[in-house]
Design a protein around this motif. Structure first.
Motif, PDB file in Angstrom:
ATOM      1  N   LEU A  22       0.824  -1.209   0.000  1.00 23.67           N
ATOM      2  CA  LEU A  22       0.000   0.000   0.000  1.00 23.67           C
ATOM      3  C   LEU A  22       0.857   1.257   0.000  1.00 23.67           C
ATOM      4  N   ALA A  23       1.927   1.222   0.809  1.00 17.29           N
ATOM      5  CA  ALA A  23       2.807   2.395   0.903  1.00 17.29           C
ATOM      6  C   ALA A  23       3.427   2.681  -0.463  1.00 17.29           C
ATOM      7  N   GLY A  24       3.879   1.626  -1.146  1.00 21.23           N
ATOM      8  CA  GLY A  24       4.476   1.812  -2.476  1.00 21.23           C
ATOM      9  C   GLY A  24       3.460   2.322  -3.474  1.00 21.23           C
ATOM     10  N   ALA A  25       2.243   1.748  -3.431  1.00 27.07           N
ATOM     11  CA  ALA A  25       1.210   2.123  -4.396  1.00 27.07           C
ATOM     12  C   ALA A  25       0.680   3.539  -4.143  1.00 27.07           C
ATOM     13  N   GLN A  26       0.635   3.943  -2.852  1.00 24.63           N
ATOM     14  CA  GLN A  26       0.063   5.257  -2.525  1.00 24.63           C
ATOM     15  C   GLN A  26       1.090   6.390  -2.537  1.00 24.63           C
ATOM     16  N   PHE A  27       2.292   6.079  -1.977  1.00 23.66           N
ATOM     17  CA  PHE A  27       3.268   7.164  -1.773  1.00 23.66           C
ATOM     18  C   PHE A  27       4.557   6.981  -2.570  1.00 23.66           C
ATOM     19  N   LEU A  51      10.117   4.891   2.236  1.00 23.83           N
ATOM     20  CA  LEU A  51      11.093   3.807   2.435  1.00 23.83           C
ATOM     21  C   LEU A  51      11.888   3.982   3.736  1.00 23.83           C
ATOM     22  N   TRP A  52      12.135   5.211   4.133  1.00 22.03           N
ATOM     23  CA  TRP A  52      12.937   5.473   5.333  1.00 22.03           C
ATOM     24  C   TRP A  52      12.295   4.886   6.598  1.00 22.03           C
ATOM     25  N   ILE A  53      10.957   4.800   6.589  1.00 17.88           N
ATOM     26  CA  ILE A  53      10.262   4.334   7.798  1.00 17.88           C
ATOM     27  C   ILE A  53      10.734   2.933   8.191  1.00 17.88           C
ATOM     28  N   TYR A  54      11.025   2.092   7.183  1.00  9.59           N
ATOM     29  CA  TYR A  54      11.303   0.681   7.487  1.00  9.59           C
ATOM     30  C   TYR A  54      12.608   0.492   8.249  1.00  9.59           C
ATOM     31  N   TRP A  55      13.665   1.188   7.814  1.00 11.89           N
ATOM     32  CA  TRP A  55      14.903   0.989   8.564  1.00 11.89           C
ATOM     33  C   TRP A  55      14.873   1.717   9.911  1.00 11.89           C
ATOM     34  N   ILE A  67      15.754  10.444   3.227  1.00  9.57           N
ATOM     35  CA  ILE A  67      15.115  11.702   3.657  1.00  9.57           C
ATOM     36  C   ILE A  67      13.694  11.424   4.147  1.00  9.57           C
ATOM     37  N   PRO A  68      13.455  11.662   5.448  1.00 12.95           N
ATOM     38  CA  PRO A  68      12.116  11.389   5.988  1.00 12.95           C
ATOM     39  C   PRO A  68      11.045  12.256   5.332  1.00 12.95           C
ATOM     40  N   TRP A  69       9.946  11.612   5.004  1.00 12.27           N
ATOM     41  CA  TRP A  69       8.772  12.303   4.462  1.00 12.27           C
ATOM     42  C   TRP A  69       7.526  11.590   4.997  1.00 12.27           C
ATOM     43  N   LEU A  70       6.512  12.356   5.337  1.00 10.80           N
ATOM     44  CA  LEU A  70       5.237  11.767   5.760  1.00 10.80           C
ATOM     45  C   LEU A  70       4.101  12.545   5.128  1.00 10.80           C
ATOM     46  N   PRO A  71       2.973  11.876   4.855  1.00 10.07           N
ATOM     47  CA  PRO A  71       1.814  12.636   4.389  1.00 10.07           C
ATOM     48  C   PRO A  71       1.404  13.637   5.470  1.00 10.07           C
ATOM     49  N   SER A  72       0.805  14.738   5.061  1.00  8.45           N
ATOM     50  CA  SER A  72       0.492  15.791   6.036  1.00  8.45           C
ATOM     51  C   SER A  72      -0.642  15.374   6.970  1.00  8.45           C
ATOM     52  N   GLY A  73      -0.717  16.082   8.096  1.00  5.80           N
ATOM     53  CA  GLY A  73      -1.797  15.856   9.060  1.00  5.80           C
ATOM     54  C   GLY A  73      -1.571  14.624   9.923  1.00  5.80           C
ATOM     55  N   GLY A 129      -0.139  11.174   8.546  1.00  4.58           N
ATOM     56  CA  GLY A 129       1.306  10.924   8.513  1.00  4.58           C
ATOM     57  C   GLY A 129       1.810  10.400   9.842  1.00  4.58           C
ATOM     58  N   ILE A 130       1.312  11.000  10.932  1.00  2.00           N
ATOM     59  CA  ILE A 130       1.746  10.567  12.266  1.00  2.00           C
ATOM     60  C   ILE A 130       1.266   9.134  12.512  1.00  2.00           C
ATOM     61  N   ASP A 131       0.022   8.873  12.135  1.00  2.23           N
ATOM     62  CA  ASP A 131      -0.524   7.508  12.276  1.00  2.23           C
ATOM     63  C   ASP A 131       0.336   6.505  11.513  1.00  2.23           C
ATOM     64  N   LEU A 132       0.696   6.878  10.289  1.00  5.22           N
ATOM     65  CA  LEU A 132       1.476   5.978   9.441  1.00  5.22           C
ATOM     66  C   LEU A 132       2.820   5.667  10.100  1.00  5.22           C
ATOM     67  N   PHE A 133       3.480   6.708  10.618  1.00  3.92           N
ATOM     68  CA  PHE A 133       4.792   6.506  11.231  1.00  3.92           C
ATOM     69  C   PHE A 133       4.685   5.658  12.502  1.00  3.92           C
ATOM     70  N   ILE A 134       3.733   6.016  13.371  1.00  3.28           N
ATOM     71  CA  ILE A 134       3.599   5.293  14.638  1.00  3.28           C
ATOM     72  C   ILE A 134       3.204   3.839  14.379  1.00  3.28           C
ATOM     73  N   ALA A 135       2.233   3.633  13.494  1.00  5.03           N
ATOM     74  CA  ALA A 135       1.767   2.264  13.236  1.00  5.03           C
ATOM     75  C   ALA A 135       2.862   1.421  12.590  1.00  5.03           C
ATOM     76  N   SER A 136       3.605   1.999  11.645  1.00  5.16           N
ATOM     77  CA  SER A 136       4.679   1.235  10.988  1.00  5.16           C
ATOM     78  C   SER A 136       5.778   0.895  11.975  1.00  5.16           C
TER      79      SER A 136
END
Lengths: 456, 67
Positions: A70-75, A80-84, A226-232, A235-242
């Motif tokens: 989903l991450a690849g298809a959406q963003f 990619l940085w989130i995984y490491w 380079i860290p990037w997250l969707p706004s709002g 993005g925080i949900d995505l980072f915390i959940a991942s």
């Protein structure tokens, strides 16, 4: 010097069958590997390692793959940085597990029960964090695995329906899981080698797909560094959940107990640390990198993005073009649930035994039943996964993983428990606290969501 | 930090455990501030207090148990 209560002669029952001479030889091999240096000694570490690969196999399941696709298809490549970062922050707690296994001379959950009470140990760690996760989340693995067998059969043939192929899936995974701890060290080696080669095959298959579809190296490198997250709040949900999904209680406990099952002791701690990096961190990141990149190179910006793993796979396959690449993707993808199911069977047996304080005996019916309990997921070949149950377990995990993290942090810094083997490093403690804080954030955002204070 | 006595008992728990709880509270404050900032554009002071409190707690809790 602080006194400690460590039992240097401790041996976990699952390691009883391993001949002492074999462990002594391992210690000699490790000393030789250490003298040769990391690079030349790495083959020895990879040969003797295993629990890290079991952990990677457990984590790289249907859920992680779906979120990576989903991450690849959406963003695209941007996340990619989130995984490491996610799996890297978890390494500090895994190092604590390696310390407890190799130098502690105790089993985690019994010691937790003595120090912090039965509820945190037996309920939150053993039942909620390990056993229930393995049983309930295996429904998703079986659903995906049997679906993929059918899809592979459909590429060049009439198919092989889920309702018919599930015995193949269940028998293969059960047979390998049941071999664990048997035939002296042979059964454990069989399972570990299956995990190691499974992960190698997974990487080879996804790499082949990426070779076919091509990769934008500049964008991939940028997304990795380079860290990037969707706004709002999304993005925080995505980072915390991942971050929380990468490594949790099940991974900590599984690494600890599977290390014990190999008879690891003080001299094995270097091996344990190498294993958690080479067996867990590297495969996790590489597989996620490849899967995100394949979807970023194909489905990204193509419009509507499916949300389930089978739909995502179905949408991807025509874009792969060559039949060889289609097979490669499907086979690589099939290894994901197969290895996860095997690891979940082990986790279920260990978790239930620790919850009730039972001595694990791989020849007993009790062990076999506990080990095969996740295979009730065969029902997923006909019925949808039990969504309500999954939601309840996910909620329990969100709300309690952090409390287990607090308990383990306290144990790592317990002078009476670990004596001179306790953490003496500020960096180590900071790393553990970063993961504990992430898990706190998972629990808090869950409550905020329910209160309507957190709008995604 | 070693003179802090992080491992002495204070009531039912060690001081280290109290700081874990305090860290949890500051995490909550930070996230509440963050949710206000992202949704309403207000709440920066709450976010700053939460983040500073979290960093301070992690700093304190990074101290290993003394000899």
């Amino acid at each position: 010097m602080a006194e400690d209560t460590l039992n240097r002669e401790f041996r976990y029952p699952l390691a009883d069958a391993i001949p002492e001479a074999e462990l002594a030889q391992q210690v000699k091999d490790l000393a030789r590997a250490k003298r040769r240096g990391f690079v030349r000694g790495l083959p020895t570490y990879l040969r003797l390692g295993g629990p890290g690969f079991i952990g990677a196999a457990a984590t790289l399941g249907a859920g992680t793959m779906t979120s990576a696709m989903l991450a690849g298809a959406q963003f695209g490549y941007k996340t990619l940085w989130i995984y490491w970062v996610a799996v890297g922050s978890g390494m500090f707690m895994m190092a604590a597990m390696a310390r407890f296994t190799c130098q502690g001379g105790f089993t985690l959950i019994d010691t937790q029960a003595r120090l912090h009470g039965w509820f945190i140990a037996r309920v939150l760690t053993a039942i909620v964090g390990l056993a229930t996760v393995c049983v309930v989340f295996n429904f998703g693995q079986v659903a995906l695995g049997t679906h993929l067998i059918d899809s592979i059969a459909q590429i060049d043939g009439p198919g092989f329906r889920q309702g018919l192929n599930w015995p193949l899936y269940i028998v293969l995974t059960s047979w390998i899981a049941l071999s664990y701890g048997r035939s002296r060290s042979g059964g454990t080696k069989l399972l570990e080698n299956f995990m190691k080669w499974g992960i190698v095959a997974m990487i080879a298959c996804f790499a082949a797909c990426l070779f076919v579809v091509g990769i934008d190296w500049g964008a991939a490198l940028k997304g990795t560094l380079i860290p990037w997250l969707p706004s709002g709040t999304m993005g925080i949900d995505l980072f915390i959940a991942s971050s929380a999904a990468a490594i949790g209680v099940a991974d900590w406990a599984l690494f600890h107990y599977t290390g014990h099952a190999k008879g690891w002791r003080r001299e094995h701690e270097g091996l344990a640390r190498t294993d958690m990096v080479a067996g867990f961190f590297v495969p996790f990141f590489v597989v996620c990198f490849l899967v995100v990149s394949v979807f970023a190179a194909t489905l990204y910006a193509s419009g509507e993005v499916p949300t389930s793993a089978p739909e995502l796979a179905r949408a991807l396959v025509p874009l792969l073009g060559e039949k060889g690449a289609q097979y490669a993707f499907m086979i690589g993808f099939l290894i994901v649930p197969v290895t996860s199911t095997i690891a979940m069977c082990i986790g279920s047996a260990i978790g239930i035994h620790e919850a009730f304080g039972w001595k694990p005996d791989v020849h007993s019916w009790r062990w076999k039943i506990c080990l095969l309990l996740p295979q009730i997921g065969f029902l997923a070949a006909w019925y949808p996964s039990p969504v309500t149950l999954i939601i309840i377990i996910a909620a329990a995990l969100s709300l309690t993983n952090n409390i287990v993290g607090w308990s383990l942090y306290m144990m790592l810094n317990d002078k009476k428990l670990l004596g001179e083997s306790r953490s003496k490093s500020r960096l180590w403690n900071v790393g553990v606290m970063v993961q504990v804080t992430l898990l706190n954030c998972v629990a808090i955002t869950y409550v905020f969501n329910r209160l309507g204070w957190w709008q995604s | 930090m070693s003179s802090f006595g992080l491992d002495r008992k204070l009531g039912p728990m060690r001081l280290r455990a109290w700081f874990l709880l305090l860290n949890f509270i500051f995490n909550g404050v930070a996230l509440y501030g963050l949710s206000r900032v992202t949704v309403e554009g207000a709440g920066w002071p709450i976010l700053v207090v939460g983040v500073i409190g979290t960093l301070a707690c992690i700093g304190v809790l990074s101290a290993p148990a003394k000899e």
